[in-house]
Scaffold this motif. Sequence first.
Motif, short mmCIF file in Angstrom:
data_model
loop_
_atom_site.label_atom_id
_atom_site.label_comp_id
_atom_site.label_asym_id
_atom_site.label_seq_id
_atom_site.Cartn_x
_atom_site.Cartn_y
_atom_site.Cartn_z
N THR A 162 0.85 -1.19 0.00
CA THR A 162 0.00 0.00 0.00
C THR A 162 0.88 1.24 0.00
OG1 THR A 162 -0.15 0.09 2.41
CG2 THR A 162 -1.86 -1.15 1.28
N PRO A 163 0.41 2.32 -0.60
CA PRO A 163 1.19 3.56 -0.55
C PRO A 163 1.25 4.07 0.88
CG PRO A 163 -0.68 3.76 -2.08
CD PRO A 163 -0.80 2.45 -1.39
N PHE A 164 2.38 4.65 1.26
CA PHE A 164 2.52 5.23 2.59
C PHE A 164 1.54 6.39 2.71
CE2 PHE A 164 4.32 8.52 5.34
CZ PHE A 164 4.32 7.81 6.53
N ASP A 165 0.85 6.45 3.86
CA ASP A 165 -0.15 7.49 4.09
C ASP A 165 0.17 8.20 5.41
OD1 ASP A 165 -2.41 9.02 4.56
OD2 ASP A 165 -3.84 7.39 4.20
N ARG A 166 0.65 9.42 5.31
CA ARG A 166 1.02 10.20 6.49
C ARG A 166 -0.17 10.40 7.41
NH1 ARG A 166 2.11 15.16 8.96
NH2 ARG A 166 4.31 15.61 9.23
N ASP A 167 -1.36 10.59 6.83
CA ASP A 167 -2.56 10.80 7.65
C ASP A 167 -2.92 9.54 8.45
OD1 ASP A 167 -2.82 13.42 6.77
OD2 ASP A 167 -4.12 12.86 5.10
N LYS A 168 -2.70 8.38 7.87
CA LYS A 168 -2.97 7.13 8.58
C LYS A 168 -2.01 6.99 9.77
CE LYS A 168 -3.42 2.16 8.02
NZ LYS A 168 -3.28 1.01 7.13
N LEU A 169 -0.76 7.36 9.55
CA LEU A 169 0.23 7.36 10.63
C LEU A 169 -0.22 8.30 11.75
CD1 LEU A 169 3.06 6.67 11.80
CD2 LEU A 169 3.94 8.57 10.42
N ALA A 170 -0.65 9.50 11.37
CA ALA A 170 -1.10 10.49 12.35
C ALA A 170 -2.32 9.99 13.12
CB ALA A 170 -1.43 11.81 11.66
N ARG A 171 -3.25 9.32 12.44
CA ARG A 171 -4.45 8.78 13.12
C ARG A 171 -4.08 7.70 14.13
NH1 ARG A 171 -6.50 9.14 7.91
NH2 ARG A 171 -6.26 6.92 7.57
N SER A 172 -3.14 6.82 13.78
CA SER A 172 -2.76 5.75 14.71
C SER A 172 -2.07 6.33 15.94
CB SER A 172 -1.90 4.69 14.03
OG SER A 172 -0.64 5.22 13.69
N ILE A 173 -1.28 7.36 15.74
CA ILE A 173 -0.62 8.02 16.87
C ILE A 173 -1.64 8.76 17.72
CG2 ILE A 173 1.03 9.84 17.49
CD1 ILE A 173 2.73 8.83 15.09
N ALA A 174 -2.62 9.40 17.06
CA ALA A 174 -3.66 10.13 17.79
C ALA A 174 -4.45 9.19 18.71
CB ALA A 174 -4.61 10.82 16.81
N ILE A 175 -4.68 7.98 18.28
CA ILE A 175 -5.39 7.00 19.12
C ILE A 175 -4.55 6.68 20.35
CG2 ILE A 175 -6.17 4.59 19.22
CD1 ILE A 175 -6.94 4.96 16.20
N ALA A 176 -3.26 6.49 20.15
CA ALA A 176 -2.37 6.15 21.27
C ALA A 176 -2.25 7.28 22.29
CB ALA A 176 -0.98 5.77 20.74
N ILE A 177 -2.28 8.52 21.83
CA ILE A 177 -2.07 9.65 22.75
C ILE A 177 -3.38 10.26 23.25
CG2 ILE A 177 0.16 10.22 21.73
CD1 ILE A 177 -1.28 12.64 20.42
N ARG A 178 -4.50 9.66 22.87
CA ARG A 178 -5.81 10.21 23.27
C ARG A 178 -5.86 10.44 24.78
NH1 ARG A 178 -10.40 7.20 24.45
NH2 ARG A 178 -12.23 8.53 24.54
N LYS A 179 -6.29 11.64 25.16
CA LYS A 179 -6.46 12.06 26.56
C LYS A 179 -5.15 12.10 27.34
CE LYS A 179 -11.27 10.73 27.12
NZ LYS A 179 -12.22 10.04 27.99
N ARG A 180 -4.03 12.21 26.65
CA ARG A 180 -2.74 12.34 27.31
C ARG A 180 -2.30 13.80 27.23
NH1 ARG A 180 -1.80 9.61 30.89
NH2 ARG A 180 0.44 9.92 30.72
N PRO A 181 -1.57 14.29 28.20
CA PRO A 181 -1.15 15.70 28.21
C PRO A 181 0.06 15.96 27.30
CG PRO A 181 -0.32 14.58 30.16
CD PRO A 181 -1.17 13.57 29.42
N ILE A 182 -0.18 15.86 26.00
CA ILE A 182 0.89 16.03 25.02
C ILE A 182 0.50 17.15 24.06
CG2 ILE A 182 2.23 14.89 23.20
CD1 ILE A 182 1.45 12.22 24.57
#
Length: 162
Positions: A59-79
């Motif tokens: 699959t083509p690399f998708d920067r937005d997909k990377l950002a979404r996966s990171i957003a899930i991990a940091i959800r509700k964290r003080p970052i």
Amino acid sequence: MRCPFCGHAESQVKDSRPSEDGAAIRRRRLCPECGGRFTTFERVQLRELTILKRSGRRTPFDRDKLARSIAIAIRKRPIEPERVERMISSIVRQLESVGETELPSSAVGEMVMKQLKALDDVAYVRYASVYRDFREAGEFATFLGEEGLGEEGLSEGGEDER
């Protein structure tokens, strides 16, 4: 640039400025057809990257997909969002500088885990739990022990707030 609201093929640039980290150009646009306003970002792309999945699919690399996966991990964290954006840009630059146009998804996952561990232990553990696909609580406990993130290690970094 095509309008995301009505699909009109043309839009007008009303304002351009560098993003906070200087790695992109932020453009405010206006659709002459429907009057919709939207923002686009222009980034340097050194080469087209393809991600080789575990299943063998490409699959083509998708920067937005990377950002979404990171957003899930940091959800509700003080970052701060700026730190996250710098981290994503850093990962993308590392991937582009590897010299290969086809990269295994494991390389992306390991880079994300390394960056998240330096950023926030809870986000790191959240990402690792999905990335490593733990099947049982025992596997997860073993991972935490190996990483030095047992009960004491996580409590030092702050509790997960719900």
